[in-house]
Design an enzyme around this catalytic site. Structure first.
Site, mmCIF file in Angstrom:
data_model
loop_
_atom_site.group_PDB
_atom_site.id
_atom_site.type_symbol
_atom_site.label_atom_id
_atom_site.label_comp_id
_atom_site.label_asym_id
_atom_site.label_seq_id
_atom_site.Cartn_x
_atom_site.Cartn_y
_atom_site.Cartn_z
ATOM 1 N N HIS A 1 0.756 -1.130 -0.069
ATOM 2 C CA HIS A 1 0.038 0.016 0.027
ATOM 3 C C HIS A 1 0.871 1.246 0.008
ATOM 4 O O HIS A 1 0.332 2.312 0.059
ATOM 5 C CB HIS A 1 -0.805 0.119 1.295
ATOM 6 C CG HIS A 1 -2.035 -1.129 1.222
ATOM 7 N ND1 HIS A 1 -3.296 -0.386 0.270
ATOM 8 C CD2 HIS A 1 -2.449 -2.120 1.533
ATOM 9 C CE1 HIS A 1 -4.070 -1.546 0.523
ATOM 10 N NE2 HIS A 1 -3.766 -2.523 0.998
ATOM 11 N N LYS B 1 -8.644 14.180 3.974
ATOM 12 C CA LYS B 1 -7.921 12.969 4.011
ATOM 13 C C LYS B 1 -6.860 13.092 5.084
ATOM 14 O O LYS B 1 -6.892 14.016 5.783
ATOM 15 C CB LYS B 1 -6.836 12.921 2.532
ATOM 16 C CG LYS B 1 -6.289 14.146 2.464
ATOM 17 C CD LYS B 1 -5.655 14.021 1.011
ATOM 18 C CE LYS B 1 -6.385 13.915 -0.242
ATOM 19 N NZ LYS B 1 -6.553 12.770 -0.935
ATOM 20 N N ARG B 2 -6.205 12.076 5.453
ATOM 21 C CA ARG B 2 -4.915 12.298 6.638
ATOM 22 C C ARG B 2 -4.185 13.416 6.204
ATOM 23 O O ARG B 2 -3.903 13.718 5.336
ATOM 24 C CB ARG B 2 -4.267 10.896 6.620
ATOM 25 C CG ARG B 2 -5.286 9.806 7.304
ATOM 26 C CD ARG B 2 -5.716 10.088 9.029
ATOM 27 N NE ARG B 2 -4.692 10.204 9.623
ATOM 28 C CZ ARG B 2 -4.389 9.322 10.695
ATOM 29 N NH1 ARG B 2 -5.169 8.341 10.955
ATOM 30 N NH2 ARG B 2 -3.292 9.373 11.608
ATOM 31 N N LYS C 1 0.859 14.376 1.177
ATOM 32 C CA LYS C 1 -0.588 14.818 0.668
ATOM 33 C C LYS C 1 -0.695 16.528 0.280
ATOM 34 O O LYS C 1 -1.690 16.737 -0.376
ATOM 35 C CB LYS C 1 -1.674 14.610 1.629
ATOM 36 C CG LYS C 1 -1.840 12.876 1.590
ATOM 37 C CD LYS C 1 -2.959 12.315 2.488
ATOM 38 C CE LYS C 1 -2.963 10.911 2.670
ATOM 39 N NZ LYS C 1 -3.398 10.161 1.646
ATOM 40 N N THR D 1 -8.354 6.584 -2.838
ATOM 41 C CA THR D 1 -9.949 6.051 -3.068
ATOM 42 C C THR D 1 -10.725 7.498 -2.703
ATOM 43 O O THR D 1 -11.909 7.343 -3.388
ATOM 44 C CB THR D 1 -10.327 4.947 -2.152
ATOM 45 O OG1 THR D 1 -9.938 5.409 -0.769
ATOM 46 C CG2 THR D 1 -9.492 3.954 -2.402
ATOM 47 N N LYS E 1 -14.250 8.537 -4.806
ATOM 48 C CA LYS E 1 -15.688 8.927 -4.317
ATOM 49 C C LYS E 1 -16.270 10.333 -4.802
ATOM 50 O O LYS E 1 -17.298 10.427 -5.201
ATOM 51 C CB LYS E 1 -15.465 8.991 -2.831
ATOM 52 C CG LYS E 1 -15.317 7.516 -2.085
ATOM 53 C CD LYS E 1 -14.769 7.694 -0.803
ATOM 54 C CE LYS E 1 -14.260 6.304 -0.434
ATOM 55 N NZ LYS E 1 -13.458 6.156 0.713
#
Length: 843
Positions: free
Chosen positions: A378, A569-570, A575, A677, A681
């Site tokens: 992952h 998101k985290r 990110k 993911t 969405k």
């Protein structure tokens, strides 16, 4: 503007959710009242909202149980190959509405609660999220369980029943504060304890090598108590099982080690054993080498493998006598999927059981193990890869360490035979890493002990083969595969966005819910004025509803006609929430500079949790709130720009914000996000993506056409090239006046006047050691955001792009992902066969 229809009113017009038959409704009301009656204790005859929720949950659960029992009987009779999905995280969210959707009960339940004078939405809000995961990996596991049941696979999710899941996040003075998530406080109506399947798990002790084989002795025993949760497929009467283990001390725990006077302390020490299932480690993409975490990992796999083997041996219904004594058929009847390296100890544990207990010879046991296990990787971030210190394994799991050494020796012999004398390669490929602290590389263990290794998006799987596990790919290329992630359209469209689900069903029917590729049919409606209007109207209703929610929960008023720009998101440097922040400050500066110019109004929302020990992530949250404090209270700005931090982002909040978003921020540095993911969405729910060519964004752009996303920034090759040349942030700072202004504002305390030095760590990181090269993509990002604003002015053209995105999102169903795992890794065929319902005659 008037508020949109309530969900109840909307659902009254909706066909997607199953018909509310009159007899169905009266039955539901009768059962509801029966459950309510038994919920209320004698001395309390006034029902609370929570009593109503439990009565409804138990009423819905009644519809599950018969199907659950029949499904398990069906598996016993057919004896299919069983799939075991091993994961330390299952981020399930809420269960009530999902169960109603999958059983086709939603309309009938809506009608029944309405007739009883109750508000369905209020009842749903009472349910606690089952937050047994951190983010992507745990939520993926939840989507996979839904798809495995929907595709009729005999599948089981195995993990830990954490007493405390991912912490609740409170924002206090702009800082994240963690609160324990006591999600079981009021009980959990969806689980069933199964004490009859309690299993002992061993720790510590030592190894005896005697004439009659190897024995692991003098161990400490902890019991694993299983709790089962039903997992319904979509309207096919299949109900699979998620089995989560809870740690229990055996009755004699520690008592024998104390004299009589130590009895109280010995009983209190039972907590030490039971701590194993107490709390979820709150790190996402970060390895923390703590003994308790290693115990959790072994506890999960040891209990699970005993359960798998028991089920393999006694495969006749109702019989616990062994019917299979030979393990030859094991890989034909059992598939074990390792969700990342967290359950990697399944490999040495299966070897231990086969060699030490079942007395198979090593080569036979190894062949069975490799053919049974498969590994999903992952992440490529080095700090996320698990590397356990040898001294820890030596103490906790001495036999497993011996087995790992043996696996390594035999493996390196093979590598050496293929690449004789290449000692550097042997060092790189060894499971044992020499250094100041000797460690076991768990990813290497997974690769060597599995027959299939997959990444979770095409670009990620290529990176694995090209760099991270290049040596292993050269050695055994046939093992490596790609399985691009997906999401379940049941939760992430039908459940969270009923309005959109319905306007789609009106055009193309509702088969798309279990075959998302049918969305392609919407391409015929890209220019259909009525459909364009419908899609835009649904989005506007979702925005109004979310704006009302924000006003109620956060006491902030936002402009529902502004562009909803969302990054949830985290919180993690890779990110790049910081890039988003730089853009917001740039916009702010532009409005301040030319207040009479026309600017497209924006509401920027950032949400996500920071790991409690991750200083920079917590600083990023503080920065977001500080920027919001300045911008949101500046009268010159008005409602043209707002910045909001969404507190306590979790599955149930995602279900509200995703349908309301216009723009989805997927802006990680190329080559760092394995898949993502959330991006899928948003795409399915009619938001346009601004993103880098990273993770699944690449395939989204391929499916929808790059011109229908806002793609910007460096590609993987550019990042690699920059790594070779060296990245110098100061070059960008010197060259780009707007960037320089933003950084100077952060340095001077413009956003923290009471603490001018507050953001020095962020500035210092961005200027001197930014691994994720925020400045390098700044210009391209700002330019791309200008294109976003320009298009947003033209509602019709914007909505056409939205429709193209929705129509091309079929690939990103987890049903497609699971069908590929089934055929290409597990060797089973998905089926749309419907098991007879409990009240139907058996075949």
């Amino acid at each position: 503007m008037s508020l949109p229809l309530s969900d109840y009113e909307k659902r009254k017009q909706i066909s997607v959710r199953g018909l509310a038959g009159v007899e169905n409704v009266s039955d539901l009301k009768k059962n509801f009242n029966r459950h309510l009656h038994f919920t209320l204790v004698k001395d309390r005859n006034v029902a609370t909202p929570r009593d109503y929720y439990f009565a409804l949950a138990h009423t819905v659960r009644d519809h599950l149980v018969g199907r659950w029992i029949r499904t398990q009987q069906y598996y016993y009779e057919k004896d299919p190959k069983r799939i075991y999905y091993l994961s330390l995280e299952f981020y399930m969210g809420r269960t009530l509405q999902n169960t109603m959707v999958n059983l086709g009960l939603q309309n009938a339940c809506d009608e029944a609660t309405y007739q009883l004078g109750l508000d369905m939405e209020e009842l749903q809000e009472i349910e606690e999220d089952a937050g047994l995961g951190n983010g992507g990996l745990g939520r993926l596991a939840a989507c996979f369980l839904d798809s495995m049941a929907t595709l009729g696979l005999a599948a089981y999710g195995y993990g830990i029943r954490y007493e405390f899941g991912i912490f609740n996040q409170k924002i206090s003075g702009g800082w994240q504060v963690e609160e324990a998530d006591d999600w079981l406080r009021y009980g959990n109506p969806w689980e069933k304890a199964r004490p009859e399947y309690m299993i002992p798990v061993h720790f510590y002790g030592h190894v005896d090598h005697g004439p009659d084989g190897t024995k692991w002795v003098d161990t400490q025993v902890i019991l694993a108590l299983p709790y089962d949760t039903p997992v319904p497929g979509y309207r096919n009467n299949t109900v699979n099982t998620m089995r989560l283990w809870s740690a229990r001390a055996p009755n004699e725990f520690n008592l024998k080690d104390f004299n009589v006077g130590g009895y109280i302390q010995a009983v209190l020490d039972r907590n030490l054993a039971e701590n194993i299932s107490r709390v979820l480690y709150p790190n996402d993409n970060f390895f923390e080498g703590k003994e308790l975490r290693l115990k959790q990992e072994y506890f999960t796999v040891a209990a699970t493998l005993q359960d798998i083997i028991r089920r393999f041996k006694s495969s006749k219904f109702g019989s616990r006598d062994p019917v299979r004594t030979s393990f030859d058929a094991f890989p034909d009847k059992v598939a074990i999927q390792l969700n990342d390296t967290h359950p990697s100890l399944a490999i040495p544990e299966l070897m231990r059981v086969l060699v030490d207990i079942e007395k198979l010879d090593w080569d036979k046991a190894w062949d069975i193990t490799v053919r049974t296990c498969a590994y999903t990787n992952h992440t490529v971030l080095p700090e996320a890869l698990e590397r356990w210190p040898v001294h820890l394994l030596e103490t906790l799991l001495p036999r497993h360490l011996e087995i790992i050494y043996e696996i390594n020796q035999r493996f390196l012999d093979k590598v050496n035979a293929m690449f004789p004398g290449d000692f550097d390669r042997l060092r790189r490929m060894s499971l044992v890493e020499e250094g100041s602290i000797k460690r076991i590389n768990m990813a290497h263990l997974c690769i060597v002990g599995s027959h299939a290794i997959n990444g979770v998006a095409r670009i990620h799987s290529d990176i694995i083969k090209k760099s991270v596990f290049k040596d292993f790919y050269e050695f055994e290329p046939h093992k490596f595969q790609n399985k691009t992630n997906g999401i379940t359209p049941r939760r992430w469209l039908v459940l969270c966005n009923p309005g959109l689900a319905e306007v789609i069903a009106e055009r193309i029917g509702d088969e798309y819910i279990s075959n998302l590729d049918h969305l392609k049919k919407l391409l015929a409606y890209v220019d259909d004025e009525g459909f364009i209007r419908d899609v835009a109207k649904i989005k506007q209703e979702n925005k109004l509803k979310f704006a009302a929610y924000l006003e109620k929960e956060y006491k902030v008023k936002i402009n529902p006609n502004s562009l909803f720009d969302v990054q949830v998101k985290r919180i993690h440097e890779y990110k790049r929430q910081l890039l988003n922040c730089l853009h917001v400050i740039t916009l702010y500066n532009r409005i301040k500079k030319e207040p009479n110019q026309h600017f497209v109004p924006r509401t920027v929302m950032i949400g996500g949790k920071a790991a409690p020990g991750y200083h920079m992530a917590k600083m990023i949250i503080k920065l977001v709130t500080a920027i919001g404090d300045v911008i949101n209270n500046d009268p010159v700005i008005g409602d043209r720009l707002k910045m909001i931090f969404l507190e306590n982002y979790r599955v149930s909040l995602a279900e509200k914000v995703i349908p309301a978003a216009d723009l989805s921020e997927q802006i990680s540095t190329a080559g760092t996000e394995a898949s993502g993911t959330g991006n899928m969405k948003f795409m399915l729910n009619g938001a346009l993506t601004i993103g880098t060519m990273d993770g699944a964004n690449v395939e989204m752009a391929e499916e929808a056409g790059e011109e229908n996303l806002f793609i910007f920034g460096m590609r993987v090759e550019d990042v690699e090239e920059m790594d070779r040349k060296g990245y110098c942030a100061k070059d960008y700072y010197d060259r780009i006046p707007e960037l320089r202004q933003v950084i100077d504002q952060l340095s001077s305390g413009f956003f923290s006047p009471k603490q001018p030095q507050l953001f020095k760590d962020i500035v210092n990181m961005l200027m001197n050691n930014d691994r994720f090269k925020v400045f390098a993509d700044y210009e391209a990002y700002i330019k791309c955001q200008e294109n976003v604003s320009a298009l947003y002015k033209n509602t019709k053209e914007w909505t056409k792009k939205v429709i193209k995105n929705i129509a091309n999102s079929g690939k990103f169903s987890s049903d497609r992902t699971i069908a590929q795992y089934a055929r290409e890794i597990w060797g089973v065929e998905p089926t749309h066969h419907k098991i007879p319902a409990p009240d139907d005659p058996r075949e």
